[in-house]
Design an enzyme around this catalytic site. Structure first.
Site, mmCIF file in Angstrom:
data_model
loop_
_atom_site.group_PDB
_atom_site.id
_atom_site.type_symbol
_atom_site.label_atom_id
_atom_site.label_comp_id
_atom_site.label_asym_id
_atom_site.label_seq_id
_atom_site.Cartn_x
_atom_site.Cartn_y
_atom_site.Cartn_z
ATOM 1 N N ARG B 251 0.858 -1.183 0.000
ATOM 2 C CA ARG B 251 0.000 0.000 0.000
ATOM 3 C C ARG B 251 0.893 1.231 0.000
ATOM 4 O O ARG B 251 2.001 1.201 0.544
ATOM 5 C CB ARG B 251 -0.862 0.023 1.271
ATOM 6 C CG ARG B 251 -1.982 -0.977 1.282
ATOM 7 C CD ARG B 251 -3.258 -0.402 0.659
ATOM 8 N NE ARG B 251 -4.372 -1.328 0.778
ATOM 9 C CZ ARG B 251 -4.777 -2.144 -0.198
ATOM 10 N NH1 ARG B 251 -4.159 -2.156 -1.364
ATOM 11 N NH2 ARG B 251 -5.810 -2.953 -0.008
ATOM 12 N N GLU B 280 -3.687 8.031 -3.641
ATOM 13 C CA GLU B 280 -4.149 7.673 -4.990
ATOM 14 C C GLU B 280 -5.491 8.328 -5.269
ATOM 15 O O GLU B 280 -6.314 8.425 -4.377
ATOM 16 C CB GLU B 280 -4.286 6.150 -5.094
ATOM 17 C CG GLU B 280 -2.956 5.441 -4.991
ATOM 18 C CD GLU B 280 -3.098 3.915 -4.885
ATOM 19 O OE1 GLU B 280 -4.191 3.377 -5.150
ATOM 20 O OE2 GLU B 280 -2.102 3.286 -4.518
ATOM 21 N N HIS B 298 -1.841 1.369 -9.690
ATOM 22 C CA HIS B 298 -2.449 0.352 -8.822
ATOM 23 C C HIS B 298 -3.101 -0.751 -9.678
ATOM 24 O O HIS B 298 -4.279 -1.086 -9.501
ATOM 25 C CB HIS B 298 -3.490 0.993 -7.878
ATOM 26 C CG HIS B 298 -3.702 0.188 -6.616
ATOM 27 N ND1 HIS B 298 -3.888 0.735 -5.377
ATOM 28 C CD2 HIS B 298 -3.745 -1.153 -6.424
ATOM 29 C CE1 HIS B 298 -4.046 -0.210 -4.469
ATOM 30 N NE2 HIS B 298 -3.966 -1.378 -5.084
#
Lengths: 334, 334
Positions: B251, B280, B298
């Site tokens: 993450r 993000e 991602h």
């Protein structure tokens, strides 16, 4: 590098002479000049015939030549005629398609190449390009760098590597290292090679068309010679099919590039990862706008580690030749 | 997909209700709606409190919720208070950092996640990004696409993957699959994890700082929780050093992003491959001009194959919950 200099300065004329047809980084060039009298074609500024005639006319003419794989200078009958003193040609690449082996053999000129110094790096690069094409790494990279992520959201799905049937054309050193890496990702390996190998558990295909029709991915890892020029042609691309991906870390001319571009444009294959091209450094401009293509500039061999291994292999072979010992990475005996 | 529809149309009110806090592709959404009464937050257009209150007031209120890993909606005490009928929360990601597990446990709300459906894809993507950073694939790609090859010649040397010491932070499913792939390239694997594992031959480091100081590459493959937030901080980056490379497929908040950007700008680490970011879809703009950084949006989990596996896993867990059978990929028991 200081070792031989430290042993006392030998008079320059005693060093054996060699022809150099390749640009080298400073370390490599210095290491050669310490051991040999280097006649550097590119530094000479002369046209090739004049350079060769000058070298041949020396009282101690060059007995060895160092040439670049895929470089501008071909070692052919004309070059060998011009410098008849040559007894050894070293290629700084694994490929020797720029050396007329038949002419060398006929004249008992020994040939050696870079051996396996690049093999692992090329195999790694092939895996990297395959993951890149399947998972759209470079394309997603452009997406992120251009600031489109916040505006456009999720990037389109990629495709899984595991379970893919990978057909390797040429199961030599590079192809074998490539297959070992891909096995770790759960790929199923098929291959085409001049002959079937008992030592590997992979399925052998006598012809590339059949290999393509039973593969999701083709990896071109063979040498370039008259049998492998355009070994991937229109029919093979057709057999690979619209979900198929092709990776080329061999030579550009292993693929019929015009047909490849056409197949990509028309969606008859799914994507390509290309480190080599038919007319390097020219790359077909149609490819520049394709997101399903990953292109690198013939860098699969280019790491600082392999460069240092190449220096050792080059000098080792030259010293072996000049001292009458067996070559380290011989292609043709002498 | 036609199977349960073919078994006869059941009256809609009999289907069990669930809350959906995630956008789904059409196939996935259709598969859910065939089996469940889907209360879709994003489709509702309502503010969260109104949506939750409406759902809770239904005669047959929802007993399950499907939430997205790293998504906008957190499953916390407030949400669980608002819909007390909830007995099961399914995360469509492997991470459950957006679910308050303590609150769920206290209320006997079961939790399941996507299990291992993404693990191989994430492990593959990490290898792809590492090869990309070391061998400069995306950077060479830009070089070729911008037409610079003919004018500028050779692209700068990359670095070999073989022999690199790779320190993996978090040797769970993804980390383990990553290590197996990297072993095939000749990497030396070290790891940090909550505890040492007898089943692997790799060197264990109790703390990440020591791991970094004995690694050439750090791969962040751990879950995000209070212990792993900023587990890669300024000190760890310092220990990794100026030749070090960091890959993040965990993450974004596992790394102190501001410190990472600073270290990259100042050349205190050599490069990074980042699929995740702290905010993000925002990516620090300083990274856009760096050729030693590879960024994807991602997408490490995003393949059509994993998406199809996720659909099966989601429906399997929901059907297990609603029929009182054991969950397939349980995080918290119920």
């Amino acid at each position: 590098m200081a070792s031989s200099a430290a042993s006392g300065e030998e008079p320059v004329p005693l060093l054996p002479a060699l022809l150099l047809f390749r640009r080298l980084d400073a370390d490599f060039a210095a290491a050669l000049r310490q051991r040999f009298r280097v006649l550097d074609f590119f530094a000479s500024g002369e046209p090739l015939p004049a350079f060769l005639a000058g070298a041949a006319a020396l009282p101690d003419p060059p007995r060895a030549a160092v040439v670049m794989g895929g470089g501008a200078v071909r070692v052919d009958a004309a070059l060998l005629d011009a410098v008849p003193s040559l007894g050894f040609v070293f290629s700084t690449g694994a490929g020797v398609d720029h050396i007329d082996l038949r002419e060398c053999a006929r004249r008992s000129v020994a040939v050696a190449n870079s051996g396996t110094v690049y093999s692992a790096d090329v195999a790694d690069h092939a895996v990297g390009m395959l993951i890149d094409v399947l998972r759209r790494v470079s394309a997603a990279e452009r997406f992120v760098r251009s600031g489109l992520w916040p505006a456009q959201g999720d990037y389109p799905l990629g495709t899984k590597l595991g379970g893919k049937r990978v057909g390797i054309i040429g199961l030599g050193n590079i192809g074998s290292l490539n297959s070992k890496r891909l096995e770790a990702f759960g790929c199923i390996i098929h291959y085409n090679s001049r002959r079937s190998r008992d030592s590997v558990p992979y399925k052998y295909f006598f012809n590339v068309h059949d290999l393509a029709s039973e593969s999701d991915v083709l990896v071109v890892a063979c040498a370039l010679n008259k049998d492998t020029r355009h070994i991937v042609n229109k029919d093979v691309l057709e057999a690979l099919g619209k979900d198929g991906i092709i990776i080329n870390i061999g030579r550009g001319a292993n693929i019929d590039e015009a047909e490849l571009v056409r197949a990509l444009k028309e969606g008859r294959i799914a994507g390509a990862g290309l480190d080599v091209f038919e007319n390097e450094p020219k790359v077909p401009a149609e490819l520049f706008s394709m997101d399903n293509v990953v292109m690198t500039s013939h860098v699969a061999v280019f790491t600082s580690e392999s460069r240092s291994d190449l220096r050792d292999t080059t000098i080792g072979n030259l010293e072996a030749f000049f001292s009458g010992k067996p070559l380290l990475t011989q292609v043709l005996p002498w």
